[in-house]
Design an enzyme around this catalytic site. Structure first.
Site, PDB file in Angstrom:
ATOM      1  N   CYS A 264       0.791  -1.240   0.000  1.00  7.69           N
ATOM      2  CA  CYS A 264       0.000   0.000   0.000  1.00  7.69           C
ATOM      3  C   CYS A 264       0.819   1.285   0.000  1.00  7.69           C
ATOM      4  O   CYS A 264       0.680   2.095  -0.911  1.00  7.69           O
ATOM      5  CB  CYS A 264      -0.948  -0.011   1.189  1.00  7.69           C
ATOM      6  SG  CYS A 264      -2.269  -1.214   0.999  1.00  7.69           S
ATOM      7  N   LYS A 324       6.260  -6.809   6.919  1.00  7.70           N
ATOM      8  CA  LYS A 324       6.076  -6.566   8.363  1.00  7.70           C
ATOM      9  C   LYS A 324       5.669  -7.884   9.009  1.00  7.70           C
ATOM     10  O   LYS A 324       5.317  -8.839   8.291  1.00  7.70           O
ATOM     11  CB  LYS A 324       5.055  -5.462   8.616  1.00  7.70           C
ATOM     12  CG  LYS A 324       3.627  -5.831   8.258  1.00  7.70           C
ATOM     13  CD  LYS A 324       2.723  -4.718   8.729  1.00  7.70           C
ATOM     14  CE  LYS A 324       1.274  -5.021   8.492  1.00  7.70           C
ATOM     15  NZ  LYS A 324       0.380  -4.027   8.991  1.00  7.70           N
TER      16      LYS A 324
HETATM   17  N1  LIG Z   1      -3.546  -5.180   1.380  1.00 11.11           N
HETATM   18  C1  LIG Z   1      -3.877  -4.201   2.204  1.00 11.11           C
HETATM   19  O1  LIG Z   1      -3.415  -4.145   3.343  1.00 11.11           O
HETATM   20  C2  LIG Z   1      -4.833  -3.127   1.751  1.00 11.11           C
HETATM   21  C3  LIG Z   1      -5.395  -2.279   2.721  1.00 11.11           C
HETATM   22  C4  LIG Z   1      -6.289  -1.302   2.313  1.00 11.11           C
HETATM   23  C5  LIG Z   1      -6.596  -1.164   0.973  1.00 11.11           C
HETATM   24  N2  LIG Z   1      -6.025  -1.986   0.044  1.00 11.11           N
HETATM   25  C6  LIG Z   1      -6.407  -1.828  -1.354  1.00 11.11           C
HETATM   26  O2  LIG Z   1      -7.367  -2.851  -1.676  1.00 11.11           O
HETATM   27  C7  LIG Z   1      -7.189  -3.294  -3.012  1.00 11.11           C
HETATM   28  C8  LIG Z   1      -6.932  -4.792  -3.039  1.00 11.11           C
HETATM   29  O3  LIG Z   1      -5.726  -5.035  -2.346  1.00 11.11           O
HETATM   30  P1  LIG Z   1      -5.279  -6.513  -1.938  1.00 11.11           P
HETATM   31  O4  LIG Z   1      -4.044  -6.373  -1.135  1.00 11.11           O
HETATM   32  O5  LIG Z   1      -6.456  -7.229  -1.367  1.00 11.11           O
HETATM   33  O6  LIG Z   1      -4.945  -7.107  -3.380  1.00 11.11           O
HETATM   34  P2  LIG Z   1      -4.696  -8.631  -3.782  1.00 11.11           P
HETATM   35  O7  LIG Z   1      -3.782  -8.581  -4.925  1.00 11.11           O
HETATM   36  O8  LIG Z   1      -4.341  -9.425  -2.576  1.00 11.11           O
HETATM   37  O9  LIG Z   1      -6.138  -9.140  -4.258  1.00 11.11           O
HETATM   38  C9  LIG Z   1      -6.779  -8.696  -5.428  1.00 11.11           C
HETATM   39  C10 LIG Z   1      -7.614  -9.842  -5.959  1.00 11.11           C
HETATM   40  O10 LIG Z   1      -8.406  -9.388  -7.045  1.00 11.11           O
HETATM   41  C11 LIG Z   1      -8.510 -10.450  -7.971  1.00 11.11           C
HETATM   42  N3  LIG Z   1      -8.954  -9.929  -9.276  1.00 11.11           N
HETATM   43  C12 LIG Z   1      -8.281  -9.152 -10.147  1.00 11.11           C
HETATM   44  N4  LIG Z   1      -9.040  -8.901 -11.239  1.00 11.11           N
HETATM   45  C13 LIG Z   1     -10.219  -9.525 -11.031  1.00 11.11           C
HETATM   46  C14 LIG Z   1     -11.400  -9.650 -11.801  1.00 11.11           C
HETATM   47  N5  LIG Z   1     -11.524  -9.051 -12.982  1.00 11.11           N
HETATM   48  N6  LIG Z   1     -12.402 -10.387 -11.312  1.00 11.11           N
HETATM   49  C15 LIG Z   1     -12.312 -10.991 -10.120  1.00 11.11           C
HETATM   50  N7  LIG Z   1     -11.199 -10.914  -9.336  1.00 11.11           N
HETATM   51  C16 LIG Z   1     -10.166 -10.195  -9.794  1.00 11.11           C
HETATM   52  C17 LIG Z   1      -7.116 -11.056  -7.978  1.00 11.11           C
HETATM   53  O11 LIG Z   1      -7.108 -12.370  -8.489  1.00 11.11           O
HETATM   54  C18 LIG Z   1      -6.776 -11.003  -6.493  1.00 11.11           C
HETATM   55  O12 LIG Z   1      -7.126 -12.198  -5.819  1.00 11.11           O
HETATM   56  C19 LIG Z   1      -6.056  -2.452  -3.581  1.00 11.11           C
HETATM   57  O13 LIG Z   1      -6.594  -1.333  -4.221  1.00 11.11           O
HETATM   58  C20 LIG Z   1      -5.283  -2.032  -2.345  1.00 11.11           C
HETATM   59  O14 LIG Z   1      -4.576  -0.826  -2.533  1.00 11.11           O
HETATM   60  C21 LIG Z   1      -5.162  -2.980   0.422  1.00 11.11           C
END
Ligand SMILES: NC(=O)c1ccc[n+]([C@@H]2O[C@H](COP(=O)([O-])OP(=O)(O)OC[C@H]3O[C@@H](n4cnc5c(N)ncnc54)[C@H](O)[C@@H]3O)[C@@H](O)[C@H]2O)c1
Length: 434
Positions: A264, A324
């Site tokens: 992030c 982390k």
């Molecule tokens: N990881 C964190 O701590 C965190 C915290 C707050 C916000 N975010 C935000 O949340 C969002 C997701 O982050 P994440 O860490 O969960 O990502 P991630 O990569 O772990 O998960 C994203 C998922 O989306 C799926 N995906 C992609 N395209 C798709 C589609 N067309 N149809 C269905 N599924 C699809 C992928 O296969 C994947 O499993 C990002 O924008 C991130 O910035 C993340």
């Protein structure tokens, strides 16, 4: 209520599991078949403390389901959360192609009112593009709303954060959307005691980038102070303690070290700088936050070089691969900076992490991985601490000294007490402690 979550990663899976935990009926959709298959077999695709229990409990109760079909997801519920990745594009801007793909598919298949909720971190005014996309691709003339509901959970404590959030921010522009989101979060607010904040969509979108960038700034600030501490003979831990007792400042995120990483902060700072630039504001402050973060890693690398003199053929134990503790996420982790550089310099690397090894192995399959810290540091010329896993401190300085070829520790997380380390005969280098 029925809810569809699209994207079953760190955010989507935790959010879906926690919504089902408070009684909602949730369908988690992901286009990664392997992930969905694992979940259907009660196996977790990510490491997150407590997640497995919540998922198992709610699957058993019939409130949590998994699918690879977005058509099914579109039919399943009136409210669809989009939680797919928004990785950095080539020039730092957020890559919104996954979001767009989901919106297009939902638009093509929806045949009655839908509320599309941005859960992914997106730049301000993305909702406007989502609305345009829905209008362009929907085949039927159906009503819809778009809302923003940024996510603030932290990996490692995600379940607790999702069930007891400080605040739930929602950006809405219709009463219908506001009522739906209120109803979804009502049991969480009632149980967890957080604040439900309603605002404009643009403000909600901006709140996320502004929050993450602020936290990154706090880390870079204390890292800059740590450099001054080293030059002036002060101790950054004591300074941070003194500062943090002021409630206006607070102690959190005043932890000097090898800099921030993870999926992030780096990408969100980049995206915010890019977005500000696009809107006509030169966000110099955040550019410096980024530079300080990069410099901090170079500075720790310099400590290693100075201590070892020649890196070629030295055995270096790397303790911690995750960005982390309590997560297996290695995205933008400090390990990804140090491992290639130390390899290039000819070091023999031994790597240890309690949960992130598999993810790191996908990137560097040929390296030597250890499941025991003791085996990892055995006969090492230097131990480099990159993640503050409790196991590292628990091993104790004495045991490090017994096992290592040379008692040299570069501690990128200030885990040990410098005086104790020196009393134990270590060449010990940490951050911001002269
Ligand atoms: N990881 C964190 O701590 C965190 C915290 C707050 C916000 N975010 C935000 O949340 C969002 C997701 O982050 P994440 O860490 O969960 O990502 P991630 O990569 O772990 O998960 C994203 C998922 O989306 C799926 N995906 C992609 N395209 C798709 C589609 N067309 N149809 C269905 N599924 C699809 C992928 O296969 C994947 O499993 C990002 O924008 C991130 O910035 C993340």
């Amino acid at each position: 209520m029925k809810i569809t979550i699209v994207g079953t990663g760190y955010v989507g899976l935790v959010t879906g599991a926690c919504f089902s935990e408070v009684g909602h009926d949730v369908l988690c959709v992901d286009n990664n078949e392997q992930k969905i298959q694992m979940l259907r077999n009660n196996r977790m695709p990510i490491y997150e403390p407590g997640l497995e229990d919540v998922v198992a409990r709610n699957v058993a109760a019939g409130r949590l389901h998994f699918s690879t079909s977005l058509i099914e997801g579109t039919d399943f519920a009136e409210v669809i959360f989009i939680a797919v990745g928004t990785p950095p594009g080539t020039t730092g801007e957020a890559d919104l192609s996954y979001v767009e793909q989901v919106v297009r598919e939902v638009a093509e298949h929806m045949d009655s009112y839908r509320l599309l909720v941005e859960k992914s971190t997106v730049p301000v005014n993305t909702a406007e593009q989502i609305k345009r996309t829905v209008l362009r691709y929907s085949r039927k003339d159906v009503a819809f709303d778009v809302a923003s509901n940024p996510e603030f959970l932290r990996e490692g404590t995600a379940i607790e954060d999702a069930l007891k959030p400080d605040r739930v921010v929602v950006g809405v522009e219709s009463e219908r959307a506001a009522q739906l989101l209120k109803a979804i979060y009502e049991p969480i607010i009632t149980r967890g005691g957080g604040v439900f904040v309603e605002m404009s969509i643009a403000s909600a979108e901006l709140t996320k980038h502004a929050s993450n960038s602020f936290l990154a700034m706090k880390i870079s600030y204390i890292n800059a102070v740590s450099r001054i501490c080293e030059l002036a003979g002060a101790d950054v831990e004591q300074v941070a303690h003194g500062m943090g007792l002021d409630r206006r400042i607070g102690r959190q995120f005043l932890k000097a070290g090898v800099g921030y990483g993870g999926s992030c902060f780096p990408k969100d700072v980049d995206a915010f700088v890019h977005l500000a630039d696009h809107l006509g504001y030169d966000f110099d402050l955040l550019k410096d936050v980024r530079l300080i973060n990069e410099a901090q890693r170079d500075h720790v690398m310099q400590k290693i070089r100075q201590e070892l003199w020649v890196i070629q053929d030295k055995t270096i134990a790397i303790l911690g691969l995750a960005f982390k503790p309590c997560t297996d996420d290695v995205r933008e982790a400090a390990s990804l900076y140090f491992v290639p550089r130390l390899r290039e310099a000819g070091a023999r690397l031994k790597l240890w992490d309690p949960v992130a090894t598999d993810n790191f192995k996908k990137l560097f399959p040929e390296l030597s991985y250890f499941t025991s810290i003791e085996e990892c540091v055995r006969e090492a010329d230097l131990a480099l601490i990159l993640t503050e896993w409790s196991q590292v401190a628990e091993l104790g300085a004495g045991r490090f000294r017994e096992l290592m070829r040379c008692p040299v520790v570069v501690d990128g997380r200030n885990i040990f007490d410098p005086n104790e380390m020196r009393a134990n005969g270590f060449a010990y280098h940490s951050v911001g402690r002269a």
